[in-house]
Design an enzyme around this catalytic site. Structure first.
Site, PDB file in Angstrom:
ATOM      1  N   LYS A 274      58.538  24.018  60.852  1.00  0.00           N
ATOM      2  CA  LYS A 274      59.035  23.594  59.626  1.00  0.00           C
ATOM      3  C   LYS A 274      57.754  23.456  58.518  1.00  0.00           C
ATOM      4  CE  LYS A 274      62.677  20.344  61.124  1.00  0.00           C
ATOM      5  NZ  LYS A 274      63.808  20.924  60.674  1.00  0.00           N
ATOM      6  N   ARG A 348      71.596  21.394  68.470  1.00  0.00           N
ATOM      7  CA  ARG A 348      72.556  22.146  68.935  1.00  0.00           C
ATOM      8  C   ARG A 348      72.369  22.520  70.411  1.00  0.00           C
ATOM      9  NH1 ARG A 348      73.072  26.217  64.175  1.00  0.00           N
ATOM     10  NH2 ARG A 348      72.240  24.259  63.139  1.00  0.00           N
TER      11      ARG A 348
HETATM   12  N1  BES Z   1      66.616  17.977  62.204  1.00  0.00           N
HETATM   13  C1  BES Z   1      66.940  19.392  61.701  1.00  0.00           C
HETATM   14  C2  BES Z   1      68.124  18.810  60.440  1.00  0.00           C
HETATM   15  C3  BES Z   1      67.817  17.981  59.491  1.00  0.00           C
HETATM   16  C4  BES Z   1      67.173  18.409  58.447  1.00  0.00           C
HETATM   17  C5  BES Z   1      68.057  16.591  59.505  1.00  0.00           C
HETATM   18  C6  BES Z   1      66.900  17.831  57.037  1.00  0.00           C
HETATM   19  C7  BES Z   1      67.544  15.665  58.434  1.00  0.00           C
HETATM   20  C8  BES Z   1      67.136  16.259  57.416  1.00  0.00           C
HETATM   21  C9  BES Z   1      67.420  20.266  62.346  1.00  0.00           C
HETATM   22  O1  BES Z   1      67.105  20.316  63.573  1.00  0.00           O
HETATM   23  C10 BES Z   1      67.184  21.240  61.867  1.00  0.00           C
HETATM   24  O2  BES Z   1      65.932  21.800  61.718  1.00  0.00           O
HETATM   25  N2  BES Z   1      68.027  22.266  61.379  1.00  0.00           N
HETATM   26  C11 BES Z   1      67.906  23.702  60.646  1.00  0.00           C
HETATM   27  C12 BES Z   1      68.908  24.436  61.275  1.00  0.00           C
HETATM   28  C13 BES Z   1      68.659  26.028  61.014  1.00  0.00           C
HETATM   29  C14 BES Z   1      67.415  26.316  61.491  1.00  0.00           C
HETATM   30  C15 BES Z   1      69.809  26.871  61.422  1.00  0.00           C
HETATM   31  C16 BES Z   1      68.225  23.375  59.323  1.00  0.00           C
HETATM   32  O3  BES Z   1      68.941  22.782  58.842  1.00  0.00           O
HETATM   33  O4  BES Z   1      67.387  24.068  58.463  1.00  0.00           O
HETATM   34 MN    MN Z   2      65.338  21.304  63.905  1.00  0.00          MN
END
Ligand code: BES
Ligand code: MN
Ligand code: ZN
Length: 493
Positions: A274, A348
């Protein structure tokens, strides 16, 4: 925090502050104001000037000399009586509590608003709003010696004591719910160097002792033997080994409801790392797990007549030489395979194992809570949890519990057409679905691992992690899910 119910009228209160609630409606307002003036033998300048009219959320402080001492009264507006709701009362109580805190009061009594048609609901809402609004995550702040310690005693007051038994029972129950919500908030706000899979399991065990429910914890070896390739895969880049936490409460003779909580104790994204801005929030990526632990503590302490199983896959998602890579293929608990296109779609991957594991319990329903996607925050912001699932009645009942607790849910569709977005050429499913409908493709992935049971998926990414304080929430972890699920379980047959 002390929270009790007591018979007491405003002129008898000995607390540092006393909150009195009034309606905006003309005749009610003037009658209520008259009664206050009479009992306290004072004028109310803010009423005389017209500055305070009892509008929803309005407040004014009144200083009254009684015998030798000066007393503070906080007048709070509830708006029009016709439009009164539990949420309005929660917010009004929160305004009173925060005002009392800002005045350095250590005790506050809150008068049950009269008239209020539903006494029990009003008592619960008062207690909830006041208690939760005073939450602070301050255990890491080294305190100055002479700083005030805040409001320590809350008393819900009713002058006639007519419903004293009911009032006491409701306040005791609400206190348990609030403590469980605070537990979920504390777990969410705790930094990643304090809460990692092993210590999340410790927290679950500690809670199970408080609530006298069962907690067992599978270690990395057992997770491997069970074939939970998602849990194993996501955790393999971290110095902290994974845990799989199993909670149980209630009569094992009944088919259970299974609650699944995403327990990513820190989500760096892994190799698909990230951006650093905002990454710290990802210490709260175990908020689903926190909601499940909080719910178990509430339900067990309330001794609700239900049977529930809790499943928490706990991992830390880190980049390292041993991390999973984009392109890797994992084999899950039920034998199905997934292609890891993006290591940041890790939630997931671990939930897949838990959802498949749930089937053996022959559950009447399975509800998973997960901070799963940023996309759900884009869709709904911070005011509604995204709900998806395979059963209308289950989702209807969850939605109703959401209205009652104001932890509101909004449904997104799982049309068959979305399935091809998570199709993989080389595995049974792919862990990302491209640009569009991100919250839905997250759920479509999970659906592949759902058994023959009724299932609802709650994407709490927006509601569990708050950027700004609300009337009875603070910036950071909200503890969402605890009051919602407890209310749902109270109603679920
Ligand atoms: N934990 C994150 C989702 C999240 C984002 C929670 C912002 C709270 C605030 C999750 O694991 C994630 O990174 N999701 C990705 C999925 C994508 C790579 C398909 C996302 O939402 O960008
Ligand atoms: Mn994630
Ligand atoms: Zn995540």
């Amino acid at each position: 925090m002390n929270l009790t119910f007591n018979k007491c009228d405003i002129h008898q209160s000995t607390d540092d502050c006393t909150a009195v609630f009034v309606y905006q409606d003309r005749s009610t307002f003037s009658r209520q104001v008259k009664a206050i003036q009479l009992k306290l033998r004072t004028t109310i300048p803010a009423v005389d000037t017209g500055d305070f009219k009892g509008k929803d959320g309005q407040s004014t402080v009144l200083y009254v000399k009684r015998s030798a001492s000066l007393r503070r009264y906080i007048l709070i507006g509830l708006g029009e009586q016709q439009r009164l709701s539990a949420e309005r009362i929660r917010r009004a109580a929160a305004i009173a509590a925060r005002k009392a805190r800002s005045l350095h009061a250590s005790s506050l009594s809150l008068m049950v608003p009269v008239p209020s048609q539903r006494f029990g609901e009003a008592v619960a809402a008062l207690a909830e709003g006041a208690y939760l609004s005073l939450y602070r995550f301050d255990k890491y702040l080294t305190k100055e010696k002479d700083s005030p310690s805040g409001v320590e005693t809350l008393t819900i007051c009713e002058p006639r004591g007519a419903n004293a038994r009911q009032g006491k029972r409701i306040v005791d129950r609400t206190k348990i719910l609030c403590e469980a919500t605070v537990l979920a908030r504390d777990l969410g706000n705790a930094p990643g160097n304090e809460i990692y899979p092993e210590t999340l399991a410790d927290a679950a065990r500690a809670s199970s002792r408080r609530g006298a429910y069962d907690a067992s914890v599978l270690d990395e070896h057992e997770i491997k033997n069970l074939g939970m390739g998602g849990v194993l895969g996501v955790s393999q880049g971290s110095a902290h080994p994974p845990r799989f936490i199993i909670l149980e409460y209630g009569n094992p003779g009944r088919r259970p409801v299974v609650l699944v909580g995403k327990g990513v104790t820190f989500d760096s994204g892994g190799i698909s790392i990230k951006p650093s801005a905002g990454m710290a929030e990802m210490k709260m990526d175990m908020s689903g797990a926190a909601a499940v632990i909080g719910t178990f503590e509430a339900v067990s302490r309330l001794k609700l007549p239900v049977h529930i199983i809790g499943l928490i896959p706990a991992v830390e998602n880190m980049p390292s030489g041993s991390s999973i890579r984009p392109g890797d293929i994992l084999r899950h608990y039920n034998g199905k395979t997934s292609e890891v296109d993006n290591t940041d779609a890790e939630g997931r991957l671990i939930l897949a194992d838990a959802l498949a594991y749930a089937e053996q319990y022959k559950p009447t329903a399975v509800i998973d809570l997960a901070t799963l996607t940023g996309a759900v925050v884009v869709a709904l912001g911070h005011h509604a949890t995204g709900m998806m699932g395979n059963d209308r009645e289950l989702m209807r009942q969850l939605r109703q519990a959401g209205e009652a607790t104001y932890e509101r849910l909004w449904e997104l569709p799982l049309f068959d057409e979305y399935e091809k977005l998570v199709k993989s050429d080389i595995a049974d499913v792919k862990n990302v679905g491209g640009r569009w409908a991100g919250a839905i493709t997250g759920a479509m992935f999970l659906k592949k691992f759902v058994g023959s049971y009724k299932w609802a998926h709650l994407d709490i990414a927006g509601t569990a992690i708050l950027e700004e304080p609300g009337s009875y929430t603070t910036r950071g972890a909200s503890g969402v899910g605890v009051r919602l699920l407890t209310e749902f379980l109270r109603r679920w047959k």
